[in-house]
Write an enzyme that holds these catalytic residues in place. Sequence first.
Site, PDB file in Angstrom:
ATOM      1  N   GLY A  60       0.913  -1.338   0.010  1.00 47.57           N
ATOM      2  CA  GLY A  60       0.090  -0.062  -0.115  1.00 47.57           C
ATOM      3  C   GLY A  60       0.799   1.169   0.092  1.00 47.57           C
ATOM      4  O   GLY A  60       2.125   1.219  -0.456  1.00 47.57           O
ATOM      5  N   ALA A  95       3.210   6.532  -8.181  1.00 52.99           N
ATOM      6  CA  ALA A  95       3.070   6.125  -9.485  1.00 52.99           C
ATOM      7  C   ALA A  95       3.819   4.972  -9.740  1.00 52.99           C
ATOM      8  O   ALA A  95       3.206   4.345 -10.831  1.00 52.99           O
ATOM      9  CB  ALA A  95       3.650   7.350 -10.372  1.00 52.99           C
ATOM     10  N   HIS A 102       3.593   1.971  -8.205  1.00 59.64           N
ATOM     11  CA  HIS A 102       2.705   1.053  -7.977  1.00 59.64           C
ATOM     12  C   HIS A 102       1.507   0.983  -9.147  1.00 59.64           C
ATOM     13  O   HIS A 102       1.079  -0.031  -9.661  1.00 59.64           O
ATOM     14  CB  HIS A 102       1.866   1.121  -6.501  1.00 59.64           C
ATOM     15  N   GLY A 142       8.180  -5.009  -9.236  1.00 57.18           N
ATOM     16  CA  GLY A 142       8.877  -3.895  -9.590  1.00 57.18           C
ATOM     17  C   GLY A 142      10.355  -4.371  -9.649  1.00 57.18           C
ATOM     18  O   GLY A 142      10.871  -4.891  -8.765  1.00 57.18           O
ATOM     19  N   SER A 168       7.360   4.341  -0.924  1.00 57.40           N
ATOM     20  CA  SER A 168       6.224   4.834   0.040  1.00 57.40           C
ATOM     21  C   SER A 168       7.107   5.343   1.335  1.00 57.40           C
ATOM     22  O   SER A 168       6.707   6.094   2.169  1.00 57.40           O
ATOM     23  CB  SER A 168       5.579   3.523   0.472  1.00 57.40           C
ATOM     24  N   ARG A 169       8.473   4.873   1.424  1.00 49.70           N
ATOM     25  CA  ARG A 169       9.419   5.594   2.563  1.00 49.70           C
ATOM     26  C   ARG A 169       9.428   7.012   2.403  1.00 49.70           C
ATOM     27  O   ARG A 169      10.137   7.452   3.118  1.00 49.70           O
ATOM     28  CB  ARG A 169      10.385   4.807   2.627  1.00 49.70           C
TER      29      ARG A 169
END
Length: 276
Positions: A28, A32, A34, A147, A186-187
Amino acid sequence: MKLAETGEALREILKGAPRPCVLVPTMGAFHAGHVSLMERAREMAGPHGSVVVSIFVNPIQFDRAADLDAYPRPLTRDLATCRAAGVDVVFAPDAASMYFPDRSVTVTETMLSRGLCGATRPGHFDGVCTVVLKLFLLSGCDAAVFGEKDFQQLAVIRRMVRDLDVPVEIMAAPTVREADGLAMSSRNTRLTPEQRADAPRIRQALSAAAELKNPAEALAFARRAIEASPLARIDYLTLVDAVTLQPISEILRPAILATAVFYGDVRLIDHAAVTP
Ligand code: AMP
């Protein structure tokens, strides 16, 4: 778009769902990168196939409790992103529904997972393999998209699928970057403005170093370029064979210059291809 919060609910929803079924496993906090995986999954599934996205911050792949606690979980926004991307089914279980308290079976890859992130994150790839195999079994997917940013993860999953005869086709999607070259993660949202402004040096260092054909020079150059920042602390910086992921000192075959860099307690990874 349908939402399943338990494995049983997912199985029920996917029973008789149009095939092929293509899974995008994620934790989650979408960006972009993802979304590009979801688009790749749609291409693969075709207009009538099923695209399934799993959103699960998998506790057993975190080696640091603080990293697990700090991991962003914007579920409402993530669901909207999936809907906009034309995803058919989202699987968002909680940890209690994924793992028995007395679970005692783990999937362990013993070669490709030992170095790089595996060396500094003990148990990480056991957690990844275990959850990904469970997601494959729960979804019964035909294919799954990962990815290239997490190239070690991709290699380990491909090895698991090969060695355990898992009937899932593994597809890779290229790394999506911010305009300044920083790999989307996300980090990144946990970086301070100063750290965020500094972080593109990782990519710049790797790209420039990858042009140097002498391995020792390339490593020394990249190390100097990253350590020139007082904000960045190198976790590892290694040149490995692109297939075996073993460290190399001569570039005779395609290789990968890979690094993990801490900004405060935020750990960022990136890599660059090095060709002979
Ligand atoms: P995660 O960010 O750990 O939830 O990753 C979920 C999937 O998204 C994994 O297959 C990652 O490799 C992939 N991914 C993460 N960041 C990027 C990116 N910047 N570009 C492309 N794929 C990515």
